[in-house]
Scaffold this motif. Structure first.
Motif, PDB file in Angstrom:
ATOM      1  N   GLY A   1       0.829  -1.195   0.000  1.00  0.00           N
ATOM      2  CA  GLY A   1       0.000   0.000   0.000  1.00  0.00           C
ATOM      3  C   GLY A   1       0.859   1.238   0.000  1.00  0.00           C
ATOM      4  N   LYS A   2       0.190   2.393  -0.056  1.00  0.00           N
ATOM      5  CA  LYS A   2       0.921   3.662  -0.102  1.00  0.00           C
ATOM      6  C   LYS A   2       0.599   4.450   1.156  1.00  0.00           C
ATOM      7  CE  LYS A   2       2.570   7.309  -2.793  1.00  0.00           C
ATOM      8  NZ  LYS A   2       3.597   7.724  -1.880  1.00  0.00           N
ATOM      9  N   ARG A   3       1.659   4.910   1.819  1.00  0.00           N
ATOM     10  CA  ARG A   3       1.487   5.632   3.083  1.00  0.00           C
ATOM     11  C   ARG A   3       1.625   7.141   2.865  1.00  0.00           C
ATOM     12  NH1 ARG A   3       5.525   8.700   6.272  1.00  0.00           N
ATOM     13  NH2 ARG A   3       4.677   8.759   8.359  1.00  0.00           N
ATOM     14  N   TYR A   4       0.773   7.910   3.538  1.00  0.00           N
ATOM     15  CA  TYR A   4       0.832   9.378   3.483  1.00  0.00           C
ATOM     16  C   TYR A   4       0.930   9.926   4.904  1.00  0.00           C
ATOM     17  CZ  TYR A   4      -1.059   8.519  -1.157  1.00  0.00           C
ATOM     18  OH  TYR A   4      -1.257   8.054  -2.428  1.00  0.00           O
ATOM     19  N   ASP A   5       1.847  10.846   5.118  1.00  0.00           N
ATOM     20  CA  ASP A   5       1.926  11.536   6.405  1.00  0.00           C
ATOM     21  C   ASP A   5       1.034  12.771   6.318  1.00  0.00           C
ATOM     22  OD1 ASP A   5       2.488  12.853   8.705  1.00  0.00           O
ATOM     23  OD2 ASP A   5       4.654  13.018   8.389  1.00  0.00           O
ATOM     24  N   ALA A   6      -0.212  12.611   6.723  1.00  0.00           N
ATOM     25  CA  ALA A   6      -1.182  13.708   6.592  1.00  0.00           C
ATOM     26  C   ALA A   6      -0.975  14.806   7.629  1.00  0.00           C
ATOM     27  CB  ALA A   6      -2.609  13.152   6.686  1.00  0.00           C
ATOM     28  N   GLY A   7      -0.013  14.619   8.532  1.00  0.00           N
ATOM     29  CA  GLY A   7       0.316  15.658   9.509  1.00  0.00           C
ATOM     30  C   GLY A   7       1.408  16.587   8.993  1.00  0.00           C
ATOM     31  N   ASP A   8       1.845  16.311   7.764  1.00  0.00           N
ATOM     32  CA  ASP A   8       2.897  17.104   7.134  1.00  0.00           C
ATOM     33  C   ASP A   8       2.256  17.791   5.916  1.00  0.00           C
ATOM     34  OD1 ASP A   8       5.821  17.494   6.192  1.00  0.00           O
ATOM     35  OD2 ASP A   8       4.875  16.439   4.520  1.00  0.00           O
ATOM     36  N   LYS A   9       2.619  19.035   5.669  1.00  0.00           N
ATOM     37  CA  LYS A   9       1.913  19.784   4.612  1.00  0.00           C
ATOM     38  C   LYS A   9       1.980  19.073   3.256  1.00  0.00           C
ATOM     39  CE  LYS A   9       3.971  23.703   5.932  1.00  0.00           C
ATOM     40  NZ  LYS A   9       4.165  23.776   7.371  1.00  0.00           N
ATOM     41  N   PHE A  10       3.200  18.629   2.876  1.00  0.00           N
ATOM     42  CA  PHE A  10       3.327  18.000   1.565  1.00  0.00           C
ATOM     43  C   PHE A  10       2.604  16.644   1.525  1.00  0.00           C
ATOM     44  CE2 PHE A  10       5.858  15.578  -1.671  1.00  0.00           C
ATOM     45  CZ  PHE A  10       5.344  16.241  -2.767  1.00  0.00           C
ATOM     46  N   GLY A  11       2.733  15.885   2.612  1.00  0.00           N
ATOM     47  CA  GLY A  11       2.054  14.576   2.675  1.00  0.00           C
ATOM     48  C   GLY A  11       0.543  14.749   2.588  1.00  0.00           C
ATOM     49  N   PHE A  12       0.044  15.790   3.230  1.00  0.00           N
ATOM     50  CA  PHE A  12      -1.392  16.095   3.218  1.00  0.00           C
ATOM     51  C   PHE A  12      -1.856  16.412   1.792  1.00  0.00           C
ATOM     52  CE2 PHE A  12      -4.682  19.443   3.585  1.00  0.00           C
ATOM     53  CZ  PHE A  12      -5.644  18.766   4.299  1.00  0.00           C
ATOM     54  N   LEU A  13      -1.049  17.218   1.078  1.00  0.00           N
ATOM     55  CA  LEU A  13      -1.422  17.552  -0.307  1.00  0.00           C
ATOM     56  C   LEU A  13      -1.367  16.304  -1.191  1.00  0.00           C
ATOM     57  CD1 LEU A  13       0.422  20.970  -0.735  1.00  0.00           C
ATOM     58  CD2 LEU A  13      -2.041  20.580  -0.551  1.00  0.00           C
ATOM     59  N   GLN A  14      -0.331  15.491  -1.000  1.00  0.00           N
ATOM     60  CA  GLN A  14      -0.229  14.241  -1.788  1.00  0.00           C
ATOM     61  C   GLN A  14      -1.466  13.366  -1.557  1.00  0.00           C
ATOM     62  OE1 GLN A  14       3.644  12.996  -0.171  1.00  0.00           O
ATOM     63  NE2 GLN A  14       4.249  12.604  -2.286  1.00  0.00           N
ATOM     64  N   ALA A  15      -1.848  13.234  -0.277  1.00  0.00           N
ATOM     65  CA  ALA A  15      -3.009  12.387   0.046  1.00  0.00           C
ATOM     66  C   ALA A  15      -4.268  12.950  -0.593  1.00  0.00           C
ATOM     67  CB  ALA A  15      -3.180  12.298   1.560  1.00  0.00           C
ATOM     68  N   ASN A  16      -4.426  14.266  -0.541  1.00  0.00           N
ATOM     69  CA  ASN A  16      -5.617  14.873  -1.141  1.00  0.00           C
ATOM     70  C   ASN A  16      -5.678  14.627  -2.647  1.00  0.00           C
ATOM     71  OD1 ASN A  16      -7.771  16.446   0.307  1.00  0.00           O
ATOM     72  ND2 ASN A  16      -5.957  16.953   1.504  1.00  0.00           N
ATOM     73  N   ILE A  17      -4.523  14.752  -3.302  1.00  0.00           N
ATOM     74  CA  ILE A  17      -4.522  14.525  -4.760  1.00  0.00           C
ATOM     75  C   ILE A  17      -4.820  13.050  -5.055  1.00  0.00           C
ATOM     76  CG2 ILE A  17      -3.065  14.518  -6.847  1.00  0.00           C
ATOM     77  CD1 ILE A  17      -1.745  17.087  -5.652  1.00  0.00           C
ATOM     78  N   ALA A  18      -4.163  12.147  -4.303  1.00  0.00           N
ATOM     79  CA  ALA A  18      -4.359  10.710  -4.555  1.00  0.00           C
ATOM     80  C   ALA A  18      -5.818  10.301  -4.327  1.00  0.00           C
ATOM     81  CB  ALA A  18      -3.427   9.896  -3.664  1.00  0.00           C
ATOM     82  N   TYR A  19      -6.417  10.759  -3.229  1.00  0.00           N
ATOM     83  CA  TYR A  19      -7.798  10.372  -2.933  1.00  0.00           C
ATOM     84  C   TYR A  19      -8.777  11.064  -3.885  1.00  0.00           C
ATOM     85  CZ  TYR A  19      -6.607   7.625   1.198  1.00  0.00           C
ATOM     86  OH  TYR A  19      -6.120   6.653   2.037  1.00  0.00           O
ATOM     87  N   ALA A  20      -8.453  12.293  -4.304  1.00  0.00           N
ATOM     88  CA  ALA A  20      -9.334  12.977  -5.264  1.00  0.00           C
ATOM     89  C   ALA A  20      -9.306  12.239  -6.607  1.00  0.00           C
ATOM     90  CB  ALA A  20      -8.887  14.423  -5.435  1.00  0.00           C
ATOM     91  N   LEU A  21      -8.130  11.730  -6.985  1.00  0.00           N
ATOM     92  CA  LEU A  21      -8.029  11.003  -8.260  1.00  0.00           C
ATOM     93  C   LEU A  21      -8.794   9.674  -8.222  1.00  0.00           C
ATOM     94  CD1 LEU A  21      -4.300  11.694  -9.264  1.00  0.00           C
ATOM     95  CD2 LEU A  21      -6.360  12.584 -10.383  1.00  0.00           C
ATOM     96  N   LYS A  22      -9.068   9.182  -7.008  1.00  0.00           N
ATOM     97  CA  LYS A  22      -9.847   7.934  -6.908  1.00  0.00           C
ATOM     98  C   LYS A  22     -11.350   8.203  -6.950  1.00  0.00           C
ATOM     99  CE  LYS A  22      -8.335   5.984  -3.140  1.00  0.00           C
ATOM    100  NZ  LYS A  22      -8.195   4.891  -2.185  1.00  0.00           N
ATOM    101  N   ASN A  23     -11.714   9.481  -6.865  1.00  0.00           N
ATOM    102  CA  ASN A  23     -13.129   9.849  -6.841  1.00  0.00           C
ATOM    103  C   ASN A  23     -13.585  10.120  -8.283  1.00  0.00           C
ATOM    104  OD1 ASN A  23     -15.439  11.587  -6.840  1.00  0.00           O
ATOM    105  ND2 ASN A  23     -15.069  12.027  -4.689  1.00  0.00           N
ATOM    106  N   PRO A  24     -14.487   9.268  -8.836  1.00  0.00           N
ATOM    107  CA  PRO A  24     -14.844   9.391 -10.257  1.00  0.00           C
ATOM    108  C   PRO A  24     -15.435  10.747 -10.630  1.00  0.00           C
ATOM    109  CG  PRO A  24     -16.166   7.686  -9.156  1.00  0.00           C
ATOM    110  CD  PRO A  24     -15.186   8.185  -8.146  1.00  0.00           C
ATOM    111  N   GLU A  25     -16.083  11.425  -9.661  1.00  0.00           N
ATOM    112  CA  GLU A  25     -16.669  12.739  -9.958  1.00  0.00           C
ATOM    113  C   GLU A  25     -15.581  13.800 -10.126  1.00  0.00           C
ATOM    114  OE1 GLU A  25     -19.510  14.816  -7.270  1.00  0.00           O
ATOM    115  OE2 GLU A  25     -20.382  12.795  -7.264  1.00  0.00           O
ATOM    116  N   ILE A  26     -14.546  13.708  -9.311  1.00  0.00           N
ATOM    117  CA  ILE A  26     -13.522  14.761  -9.297  1.00  0.00           C
ATOM    118  C   ILE A  26     -12.380  14.471 -10.270  1.00  0.00           C
ATOM    119  CG2 ILE A  26     -11.898  15.999  -7.785  1.00  0.00           C
ATOM    120  CD1 ILE A  26     -13.693  15.327  -5.462  1.00  0.00           C
TER     121      ILE A  26
END
Ligand code: UTP
Length: 296
Positions: free
Chosen positions: A254-279
């Motif tokens: 799996g892929k780990r994101y450090d959401a407590g870090d600014k860059f990790g948080f942005l990476q997680a947001n982009i990755a999860y947004a790309l999994k959302n078919p609407e977005i």
């Protein structure tokens, strides 16, 4: 009936830290509630726990962080309003956050480190193995990371920590392990060092925010002297548990994101947004336009 000593039923989620890397956002909003697209990080973590068959979540919170616990409460007035307006999907989303799992909480009086946060849960955990998930660490995986680790625990009946290979420059930022791979992805550990210099590191296998611990960790935590800044380090206590009981590392899928870090948080947001078919299509177009316009 299954022996509680053999089954992982409880999850501890330490979420009492100060979140200084995310100031000023975290001055009044706990970082664990910052959303990944539209779902708070903590809810994604609790979902992982539920998907692994855990039945109780123990949240460790602190002053100013009680909103984290509120997030898992019922909100009947809003639910009824949404139902009246025919917004059934939203009402269901709201309901689902409080029907996920049994949530209890305990407060850490002062932020004395991760080890101390785990020690605060001693009475609530009792005499059984439990999983610890850091409240700002996300793992996106087909099979939930906690489930992967529970399977390793079921086989070996020893503590298990999640491992991830990191770059040289990141070695001094993590707890680092050494050991022997005894089956694909499973490492029998013989070393654990907190934030070593690269030259002193036994490997580049870093501990990330998922641990299955036997209850004997509490004895180790109680007798571990505080380190830098008066904090009780979980890694120090785990290193002692490794010597007395043995310990496994698991290179999770799996892929780990450090959401407590600014860059990790942005990476997680982009990755999860790309999994959302609407977005996804809109985001792809937007990122393409940013790159083409030279703004990037
Ligand atoms: P971090 O070191 O990432 O959290 O701890 P922090 O201290 O909040 O963050 P920064 O470095 O100041 O930005 C990992 C997890 O352990 C919890 C945090 O809430 C986070 O989820 N934690 C940390 C506690 O519960 N108590 C503590 O004393 C320290």
């Amino acid at each position: 009936m299954s022996n509680t000593k053999n089954v992982v039923r409880k999850a501890v989620i330490p979420a009492a830290g100060l979140g200084t890397r995310f100031l000023p956002a975290t001055k009044s909003v706990p970082k664990e509630l910052l959303p990944i697209v539209d779902v708070p990080t903590i809810q994604l973590i609790v979902q992982e726990v539920v998907d692994a068959g855990i039945d109780t979540v123990i949240l460790v919170t602190a002053k100013g962080k009680s909103k984290i616990v509120d997030h898992f409460d019922l909100f009947p007035e809003l639910e009824e309003k949404l139902e009246r307006e025919g917004k059934h999907d939203l009402a269901e989303k709201l309901r689902s956050t409080c029907n996920m799992v049994k949530v209890v909480s305990i407060r850490q009086g002062e932020p004395r480190g991760l080890g101390h946060a785990v020690l605060c849960t001693k009475q609530l955990v009792g005499d059984e193995p439990f999983v610890v998930l850091l409240g700002d660490d996300l793992v996106d995986a087909k099979v939930p990371c906690t489930k992967q680790m529970v399977d390793v625990y079921s086989k070996y009946q020893k503590s298990v920590v999640a491992l991830m290979e990191v770059d040289d420059s990141d070695v001094p930022k993590f707890g680092i392990c050494g050991g022997k791979e005894i089956e694909p992805r499973v490492v029998e550990l013989d070393k654990m060092v907190e934030k070593p210099k690269l030259v002193d590191a036994p490997s580049k296998m870093a501990i990330v925010g998922r641990y299955i611990l036997t209850p004997e960790i509490f004895d180790m935590l109680e007798s571990t002297p505080p380190g830098k800044g008066g904090e009780i380090q979980l890694t120090d206590a785990m290193a002692r548990l490794m010597k007395s009981q043995g310990f496994y590392g698991y290179r999770f899928e799996g892929k780990r994101y450090d959401a407590g870090d600014k860059f990790g948080f942005l990476q997680a947001n982009i990755a999860y947004a790309l999994k959302n078919p609407e977005i996804r299509p809109k985001l792809m177009d937007y990122m393409k336009s940013v790159v083409e316009s030279g703004e990037a």
